[in-house]
Design a protein around this motif. Structure first.
Motif, short mmCIF file in Angstrom:
data_model
loop_
_atom_site.label_atom_id
_atom_site.label_comp_id
_atom_site.label_asym_id
_atom_site.label_seq_id
_atom_site.Cartn_x
_atom_site.Cartn_y
_atom_site.Cartn_z
N SER A 1 0.82 -1.20 0.00
CA SER A 1 0.00 0.00 0.00
C SER A 1 0.86 1.26 0.00
N THR B 1 4.02 1.50 -0.89
CA THR B 1 4.78 1.56 -2.14
C THR B 1 3.91 2.05 -3.28
N GLY B 2 2.69 1.50 -3.39
CA GLY B 2 1.78 1.90 -4.46
C GLY B 2 1.40 3.37 -4.40
N ASN B 3 1.02 3.83 -3.21
CA ASN B 3 0.63 5.24 -3.06
C ASN B 3 1.83 6.17 -3.23
N SER C 1 -3.00 10.29 -2.38
CA SER C 1 -2.08 9.17 -2.14
C SER C 1 -1.16 9.46 -0.96
N PRO D 1 -4.35 2.39 -5.09
CA PRO D 1 -3.40 2.57 -6.19
C PRO D 1 -3.74 1.71 -7.40
N VAL D 2 -4.23 0.48 -7.15
CA VAL D 2 -4.59 -0.41 -8.25
C VAL D 2 -5.78 0.15 -9.02
N THR E 1 -4.88 3.35 -11.10
CA THR E 1 -3.91 3.22 -12.19
C THR E 1 -4.26 2.14 -13.19
#
Length: 327
Positions: free
Chosen positions: A44, A46-48, A73, A293-294, A297
């Protein structure tokens, strides 16, 4: 162990630290749960963080929509970081105690960032409304100055609305028991541990929480009602599909956030179950930030292209370039 200090000459005691109950039914799976939640937390963050970095690094994404998404984010990273590290400690080492000051600091940070995120979601809805329904006026209305003012207003409102009830609750006496039936310091479980009646403080918090959810939901509903009407009247199916694709990810995130928060904070008191609250809070603090994030994106071609360009600019170290080059 519960720490207490004597107050006056009577038998009253004041709690100096609390014990977070966590998930006692599955505490024997602590190591497994630690690994699962650690992976979810890292993914989470890392993605944000990746969304935030890509948006700020790529000039093509320097638009109001992506500016608000980057702040969102950033807020999500802070939001989950107020809760998950302590939960990981509970799973790994079984250390469930938290000091009085740390507990109320955690409660405030969690509620402040949560409220700010809801206001940001409302601003993002307003941005989509202006982009789709008022395209000619959009660049003028959503100027950089306006975007910064809107973000500042979101953080200021979140701070002001949450700092008052949390301070009022912290000023009440807590004389035991000190076990919080939750995995973090939330307002409701803390209020139940006070020695005195907290009805006025709880009502104040309920009003503020209702205002935050209702105000952001009201703006969102009005914005998307106009968006739907505008999209329906677009002349071609291609234009309708393109317009809807810019909103679908935002709507998905809204549904996840509102459903869990309404379930936790706006149910009648007699319907509240501590176990179900913990499960809903876990969705709100672990699952939703992981999916955001998923969702944002997955169908966003501009972010995909910016990410590919960023990866293509990453150069291998000199050593590996020499190794991979033929003699």
């Amino acid at each position: 162990m519960e720490k207490v200090v004597m107050v006056g000459a009577g038998n009253s005691t004041a709690v100096q630290e609390f014990t977070l109950e966590g998930f006692p039914a599955v505490q024997h799976l602590g190591k497994v749960l630690f690994l699962l939640h650690l992976l979810a937390y890292l993914a989470s963050v890392t993605g944000n963080s990746l969304i935030f970095t890509i948006i700020w690094a790529d000039r093509r994404l320097h638009t109001p929509m992506y500016f608000f998404l980057s702040i969102f984010s950033f807020g999500e990273c802070g939001f989950i970081s107020t809760v998950i590290p302590k939960l990981l400690t509970i799973f790994l080492s079984g250390r469930q105690t938290i000091s009085f000051a740390a507990c109320f600091t955690q409660a405030f940070a969690f509620l402040f960032l949560g409220a700010t995120i809801f206001f940001l979601m409302a601003v993002m809805s307003l941005d989509r409304y202006l982009a789709i329904c008022k395209p000619l006026h959009y660049p003028t209305i959503m100027s950089p100055r306006t975007c910064i003012l809107l973000v500042t207003a979101c953080f200021s409102l979140g701070f002001l609305l949450m700092v008052i009830p949390v301070i009022k609750l912290s000023q009440l006496s807590f004389c035991g028991p000190s076990v919080i039936p939750h995995f973090f310091c939330d307002f409701g479980p803390l209020a139940k541990l006070s020695c005195y009646k907290t009805r006025a403080t709880e009502m104040l918090f309920f009003i503020f929480a209702f205002f935050i959810l209702f105000a952001s939901l009201f703006v969102t509903v009005i914005a998307y009602s106009n968006i739907v009407v505008t999209i329906v009247h677009l002349p071609s199916a291609k234009e309708r599909k393109k317009a809807f694709s810019t909103c679908s990810s935002h709507l998905a995130v809204l549904c996840l956030m509102y459903s869990s928060c309404v379930f936790i904070y706006l149910r009648p008191k007699q319907m509240i179950s501590l176990d179900s609250n913990r499960e809903a809070a876990l969705v709100n603090t672990v699952v939703t930030p992981l999916l955001n994030p998923v969702i944002y994106t997955l169908r966003n071609k501009q972010v995909h292209q910016a990410l590919r360009d960023a990866l293509s600019r990453v150069k291998l170290p000199t050593f590996w370039r020499n190794v991979s080059s033929p003699p």
